[in-house]
Design a protein around this motif. Structure first.
Motif, PDB file in Angstrom:
ATOM      1  N   PHE A 122      -8.455 -47.334   5.610  1.00  0.00           N
ATOM      2  CA  PHE A 122      -8.550 -48.525   6.555  1.00  0.00           C
ATOM      3  C   PHE A 122      -8.701 -47.758   7.953  1.00  0.00           C
ATOM      4  O   PHE A 122      -9.637 -48.261   8.500  1.00  0.00           O
ATOM      5  CB  PHE A 122      -7.732 -49.353   6.373  1.00  0.00           C
TER       6      PHE A 122
ATOM      7  N   LYS B 195     -12.085 -45.793   8.225  1.00  0.00           N
ATOM      8  CA  LYS B 195     -13.273 -46.964   8.564  1.00  0.00           C
ATOM      9  C   LYS B 195     -13.214 -47.485   9.845  1.00  0.00           C
ATOM     10  O   LYS B 195     -14.245 -47.588  10.586  1.00  0.00           O
ATOM     11  CB  LYS B 195     -13.060 -48.499   7.566  1.00  0.00           C
TER      12      LYS B 195
ATOM     13  N   PRO C 180     -11.926 -55.944  10.624  1.00  0.00           N
ATOM     14  CA  PRO C 180     -11.766 -54.576  10.755  1.00  0.00           C
ATOM     15  C   PRO C 180     -11.484 -54.114   9.161  1.00  0.00           C
ATOM     16  O   PRO C 180     -10.679 -54.857   8.495  1.00  0.00           O
ATOM     17  CB  PRO C 180     -10.255 -54.251  11.146  1.00  0.00           C
ATOM     18  N   GLY C 181     -12.169 -53.444   8.622  1.00  0.00           N
ATOM     19  CA  GLY C 181     -12.325 -53.209   7.178  1.00  0.00           C
ATOM     20  C   GLY C 181     -13.235 -53.733   6.373  1.00  0.00           C
ATOM     21  O   GLY C 181     -13.270 -53.556   5.328  1.00  0.00           O
ATOM     22  N   SER C 182     -14.031 -54.800   6.984  1.00  0.00           N
ATOM     23  CA  SER C 182     -15.326 -55.194   6.243  1.00  0.00           C
ATOM     24  C   SER C 182     -16.306 -54.246   5.783  1.00  0.00           C
ATOM     25  O   SER C 182     -16.592 -53.379   6.785  1.00  0.00           O
ATOM     26  CB  SER C 182     -15.909 -56.193   7.006  1.00  0.00           C
ATOM     27  N   LEU C 183     -16.909 -54.074   4.338  1.00  0.00           N
ATOM     28  CA  LEU C 183     -17.796 -53.194   4.300  1.00  0.00           C
ATOM     29  C   LEU C 183     -18.994 -53.609   3.989  1.00  0.00           C
ATOM     30  O   LEU C 183     -20.033 -52.975   4.182  1.00  0.00           O
ATOM     31  CB  LEU C 183     -17.401 -52.354   3.046  1.00  0.00           C
ATOM     32  N   ASP C 184     -19.261 -54.920   3.574  1.00  0.00           N
ATOM     33  CA  ASP C 184     -20.491 -55.264   2.860  1.00  0.00           C
ATOM     34  C   ASP C 184     -21.059 -56.271   3.739  1.00  0.00           C
ATOM     35  O   ASP C 184     -21.944 -57.012   3.567  1.00  0.00           O
ATOM     36  CB  ASP C 184     -20.359 -55.984   1.527  1.00  0.00           C
TER      37      ASP C 184
ATOM     38  N   HIS D 235     -14.225 -60.814  13.994  1.00  0.00           N
ATOM     39  CA  HIS D 235     -13.029 -61.561  13.663  1.00  0.00           C
ATOM     40  C   HIS D 235     -12.403 -61.956  14.928  1.00  0.00           C
ATOM     41  O   HIS D 235     -11.473 -62.914  14.665  1.00  0.00           O
ATOM     42  CB  HIS D 235     -12.154 -60.489  12.957  1.00  0.00           C
TER      43      HIS D 235
ATOM     44  N   PHE E 195     -12.447 -54.286   2.432  1.00  0.00           N
ATOM     45  CA  PHE E 195     -11.048 -54.541   2.520  1.00  0.00           C
ATOM     46  C   PHE E 195     -10.262 -54.758   3.868  1.00  0.00           C
ATOM     47  O   PHE E 195     -10.049 -53.880   4.608  1.00  0.00           O
ATOM     48  CB  PHE E 195     -10.390 -52.935   2.279  1.00  0.00           C
TER      49      PHE E 195
ATOM     50  N   TYR F 139      -8.474 -55.210   7.099  1.00  0.00           N
ATOM     51  CA  TYR F 139      -7.072 -54.973   7.314  1.00  0.00           C
ATOM     52  C   TYR F 139      -6.467 -54.309   6.375  1.00  0.00           C
ATOM     53  O   TYR F 139      -5.318 -54.142   6.067  1.00  0.00           O
ATOM     54  CB  TYR F 139      -6.195 -56.415   7.843  1.00  0.00           C
ATOM     55  N   GLY F 140      -7.317 -53.360   5.764  1.00  0.00           N
ATOM     56  CA  GLY F 140      -7.050 -52.398   4.585  1.00  0.00           C
ATOM     57  C   GLY F 140      -6.197 -53.063   3.570  1.00  0.00           C
ATOM     58  O   GLY F 140      -5.759 -52.418   2.636  1.00  0.00           O
TER      59      GLY F 140
ATOM     60  N   TYR G 210      -3.872 -54.809   3.312  1.00  0.00           N
ATOM     61  CA  TYR G 210      -2.207 -54.761   3.487  1.00  0.00           C
ATOM     62  C   TYR G 210      -1.796 -55.859   3.042  1.00  0.00           C
ATOM     63  O   TYR G 210      -2.375 -56.922   3.380  1.00  0.00           O
ATOM     64  CB  TYR G 210      -1.809 -53.780   4.707  1.00  0.00           C
TER      65      TYR G 210
END
Lengths: 750, 223
Positions: A254, A257, B9-13, B33, B50, B52-53, B55
């Protein structure tokens, strides 16, 4: 009490732990000579990691020079070896950077984190060039599939590669999975990343411009990975030593990224003068390399580094290999803009120093100087060894043990059974158990991915410009003849790129070998490098960068010498790519290239007879080049509908894979004058199978004839649901699929 | 029509979802966000990734992002919202959709071309499909097992709120093979599979996913 430069000068006789840090006595002496005094503890830490085999290439350097000396003339190379990664011009103003790197030792000690941080490290190398990382591949090697420890290492490594890459949002578009007992305690995890940028966005790792700020950003520095490059990656495994687990880094995808997006925004805002990722040897490496590549010196106040663990000593901070960190060189005028962007991404940032005009790398700790060195002596002028190498005595014996006397199948039933057993053998079996754990779709530009011969990516949506990448390597071939084996690795990757229709342009390599202190291993290495450099010259594909991994051995037993070669090719329009699977009934199947009786190092000899001996298949680079041109032209002109390279397991395996891709059938016949077994299972090189629409058949065969390239019409695609080797045997596609697809899952999940 | 795509943060698509909107003929609007409002968009996609990872729990932190407050309010008011994968998880965490997504029953990440049946065309995002239409789109997740209590599951079935169902092998242990659901009003849809990766024949296994994006655009034009 802190060990300062001043104190070191006053206490010349203080004993120092150079041996524990992986330095040899003469290397320690050399540090004394360079400094004219004993090193401080912090300096000793820096030299020990930067002079390690992993960072300094001290055993391999004298051989690797050939990649430069023999480099073929090319206009495509924008940045060559020596930077974080090479950069290749692919047209339309686009540049592509790619590199493969090993993370072998950590992946044995701690498979998940070892593999995960292997992906993370190579991605940061690509990012540091100024590129957006767009895909990863991984080339993996494990011990026997039925060995208990493989069931610990393999799932962990796969989960680590997937866990990191998936969470990073990078498609995994291919690679290899190979099993051999020699990798049992020395698995190979070679990770490749490819990135894309415009020419003007290329960034380099140097610290220039007096007064420019040195900024460390990303994750905080912790106690993980200390000594990763020196005591872990640069020594063989040995039961007598303590656990090396603390030397393995721990990854946070994370964070990476976010760091990627943050860096790309920093690049776009043009607020970065120079940039370096933190990988092996951490801050030691980043500061000394940036400083020695720049035009001045550097002054760092080490206490400004943000820590995860406040108890770390200055030496530990310098050696830590904590992941997801970058070091930027920023002009004072741009610092506010820089910090605004890092704040937007919630990336922690510390200004830890500045570029000076002294030519020295000076590091202070709360006002006291703990490092004062010429950065070149740390980063570039480390020891260089011309280690003795000698062709081992057993090489002749190995080459004399030819496979000609192994019992061969001859009847149709025997050939059928041989094919089904080969399809189920671990090296030939479907790797979908592995690849189904990787996201191949993210970013939306994946045109071809595993199990295709090469991964193909679109890089420009408007023009359709794209690239193809394949990695290959065959340790058995290299063991039989390292010079030829390295060339065969290149030839296969080159061919795999060409089967998709891409024009091969450039090479990256990961050279995995045993201990360089063994003259036999060193000979294997020297021969492999010579072979690869010679072949790159003939094929016109320069080596742009890569990595050497030595000490892949336990006790006296080295791994199979394993040069892994990645080839990058370009497609002007990815819509023209050629996939490997047969799709259309009625299309005619051609075999391109010549088939000879070549079974040395073959999958058949290994899987059926546990035999490794003789000579590997012969290399014909001119034929490879011709074949590639045929495949590229045929793809561009729409003359072929499918193309698949013939390699491990021979033609029978290649045909099966092409049939299984879309579940069609095929009828094939053995041409007159060749033994069916040789025809079906030989691993002769420079061959491919293609499916040709009948309407294009004349144009296609005319092209092959004009180029005097061997081509045989050997079959027809049909919808019969069978692989029918006429007059010999038939196998239903479902039976082929069961044989091909069950091996991995049933072994690992048992 | 302007369709917002939120980047956490951590969005991929997110870029892929934006591309799908454009391929479908809409205008993609990047939402951040930290945004306090939705910039007047006509619909919103919460993309995969993912955030925020992941988490704590998938989607559990994204739920508290500043942009989610106006989004939840607007969704309750009828704004079409599509959550894909991590977006689906975030919608569940936000209580816009019932149930939860848990780790796949086989404990591995899975990426494959998944056959699905469209069970409901009475939503903003599936109106362009045929009832019972079979489609193939990529599926990729580590925590895609849809779970809910019996009563909720019965309710979803009874009210026709199961939007898509897995065919062939259930890829992640989802109860009743559920791959996607909707709220009572039919404007909020959560999906585990990724229709945004099946909008171009060059890069997707099919173009079957395009219908989700054309459905909402056509609905907005009619409205």
């Amino acid at each position: 009490m802190i060990d300062t430069v001043e104190l070191a000068a006053k206490t010349p006789d203080q004993p120092q732990p150079w041996g524990e840090l992986g330095l040899k006595e003469d290397e320690y002496q050399r540090i004394l000579d360079i400094l004219g005094r004993r090193p401080t503890n912090a300096e000793l830490a820096m030299y020990s990691v930067m002079w390690s085999e992993h960072c300094s290439y001290k055993s391999s350097k004298v051989h690797l020079r050939q990649f430069g000396e023999k480099a073929p003339p090319t206009d495509a190379l924008l940045v060559g070896m020596g930077e974080n990664a090479g950069v290749v011009d692919v047209g339309n103003g686009y540049a592509v950077t790619f590199k493969v790197e090993s993370h072998n030792h950590p992946s044995y000690v701690e498979p998940y984190q070892g593999a995960a941080t292997g992906v993370g490290g190579i991605v940061r190398d690509i990012l540091a060039m100024g590129a957006r990382p767009v895909a990863v591949m991984d080339s993996l090697r494990f011990g026997s599939l039925d060995a208990a420890d493989t069931h610990r290492v393999l799932p962990g490594v796969v989960a680590g590669v997937g866990g990191y890459g998936n969470c990073l949002g990078l498609p995994n578009i291919g690679g290899e999975v190979v099993f051999d007992p020699s990798y049992a305690a020395n698995p190979l995890v070679n990770a490749l990343c490819v990135g894309v940028m415009k020419h003007e966005d290329i960034h380099l790792a140097n610290a220039s411009g007096v007064g420019n700020k040195i900024v460390l950003f990303g994750a905080r520095t912790g106690g993980d990975g200390i000594g990763g490059a020196s005591i872990l990656a640069s020594e063989s495994f040995d039961d007598s030593k303590p656990s090396k687990r603390p030397a393995v880094q721990v990854g946070d995808p994370f964070m990476e990224k976010v760091l990627i997006e943050c860096c790309l925004e920093l690049f776009a805002a043009r607020v970065v003068e120079g940039i370096q990722d933190l990988g092996a040897a951490g801050i030691s490496c980043a500061t000394s390399e940036l400083a020695s590549n720049g035009d001045g010196g550097m002054h760092v106040e080490l206490e400004k580094v943000l820590l995860r663990d406040p108890s770390l000593t200055p030496g530990e901070i310098l050696m830590s290999e904590s992941q997801e960190r970058m070091m930027g060189v920023v002009a004072p005028d741009n610092l506010d803009a820089f910090l605004t962007i890092t704040a937007k991404w919630d990336v922690e940032t510390a200004v830890i120093g500045e570029v000076t005009g002294t030519g020295r790398l000076v590091i202070d700790w709360h006002g006291e100087t703990i490092v004062d060195v010429d950065p070149r002596t740390v980063a570039h002028d480390g020891p260089v060894y011309s280690r003795p190498f000698e062709r081992p005595a057993w090489q002749d014996e190995l080459q004399a043990a030819v496979p000609t006397r192994l019992p061969r199948p001859s009847t149709g039933d025997e050939l059928r059974a041989t094919l089904l057993r080969l399809l189920a053998s671990p090296n030939v079996a479907s790797k979908s158990w592995v690849t189904d754990q990787y996201d191949r779709y993210v970013l939306g530009n994946t045109v071809l991915a595993q199990p295709e011969d090469a991964g193909v990516l679109r890089i420009d949506e408007e023009s359709g410009l794209g690239v193809a990448i394949a990695t290959d390597g065959n340790g058995r071939y290299a063991k039989l003849d390292p010079y030829t084996g390295a060339q065969l690795a290149l030839a296969e990757a080159y061919r795999n790129v060409a089967t998709t229709g891409a024009r091969p342009l450039a090479v990256t390599d990961c050279l995995n070998f045993g201990s360089p202190e063994d003259p036999a291993v060193m000979w294997q290495f020297a021969e492999a490098v010579r072979g690869l450099a010679d072949a790159c010259q003939v094929l016109g594909t320069p080596v742009t960068g890569g990595n050497v991994s030595l000490y892949n051995q336990t006790g006296e037993t080295a791994i199979l010498p394993t040069p892994v070669v990645g080839v990058l090719g370009v497609l002007d329009d990815v819509a023209r790519r050629t996939p490997q699977g047969f799709r259309t009934p009625g299309h005619v199947i051609y075999l391109l290239g010549e088939t000879r009786d070549e079974f040395g190092g073959s999958e058949w000899a290994w899987a059926e007879h546990a035999h490794l001996g003789g000579l590997p298949p012969s290399v014909d680079l001119d034929a490879e080049r011709e074949l590639a041109e045929i495949l590229v032209n045929a793809s561009r002109d729409g003359l072929v509908d499918a193309a698949h390279d013939v390699s491990d397991g021979g033609l029978a395996v290649a045909l099966t894979e092409s049939v299984l891709r879309y579940g069609v059938g095929a009828r094939v016949w053995v041409p007159d004058g060749i033994d069916p077994f040789v025809f079906l299972f030989s691993e002769s090189q420079a061959r491919a199978v293609v499916a040709v629409p009948r309407s294009e058949e004349v144009r296609f065969t005319d092209m092959c004839s004009a180029r005097h390239f061997a081509h045989q019409r050997i079959g027809v695609v049909d919808d019969g649901g069978m692989l029918d080797a006429q007059g010999l045997f038939t196998v239903p596609v479902d039976e082929l699929r069961t044989a091909h697809e069950s091996t991995l899952a049933s072994a690992v999940e048992a | 029509m302007r369709i917002g795509v939120v980047t956490f943060p951590g969005s991929l698509d997110d870029r892929d979802a934006g591309r799908a909107v454009r391929v479908a003929g809409g205008e993609a609007v990047a939402l951040w966000h930290g945004d306090a409002d939705l910039h007047g968009v006509d619909a919103v996609v919460l993309p995969g990734g993912f955030s925020y990872g992941d988490y704590l729990r998938c989607g559990a932190i994204a739920r508290f992002a500043p942009v989610m407050q106006p989004l939840v309010d607007a969704a309750r008011g009828g704004l079409p919202v599509l959550g894909i994968c991590n977006g689906f998880q975030t919608l569940c965490e936000s209580h816009l959709l019932p149930g939860a997504l848990i780790r796949n029953d086989h404990r591995k990440f899975v990426c494959r071309d998944q056959r699905l049946r469209v069970e409901s065309t009475a939503t903003a995002w599936t109106s362009g499909y045929e009832q019972g239409q079979e489609i193939v789109v990529p599926l990729k997740n580590g925590e895609g097992g849809f779970v809910a209590d019996q009563r909720t599951l019965d309710e979803l079935e009874a009210e026709g709120r199961v939007v898509v169902r897995y065919l062939d092998d259930n890829p992640n242990g989802s109860y009743r093979d559920i791959a996607g659901i909707t709220n009572a009003r039919g404007n909020v849809v959560g999906l585990m599979p990724h229709p945004e990766h099946a909008v171009e024949s060059l890069t997707g296994p099919t173009t079957d996913g395009l219908g989700f994006f054309t459905s909402v655009l056509e609905g907005l034009i009619r409205a």
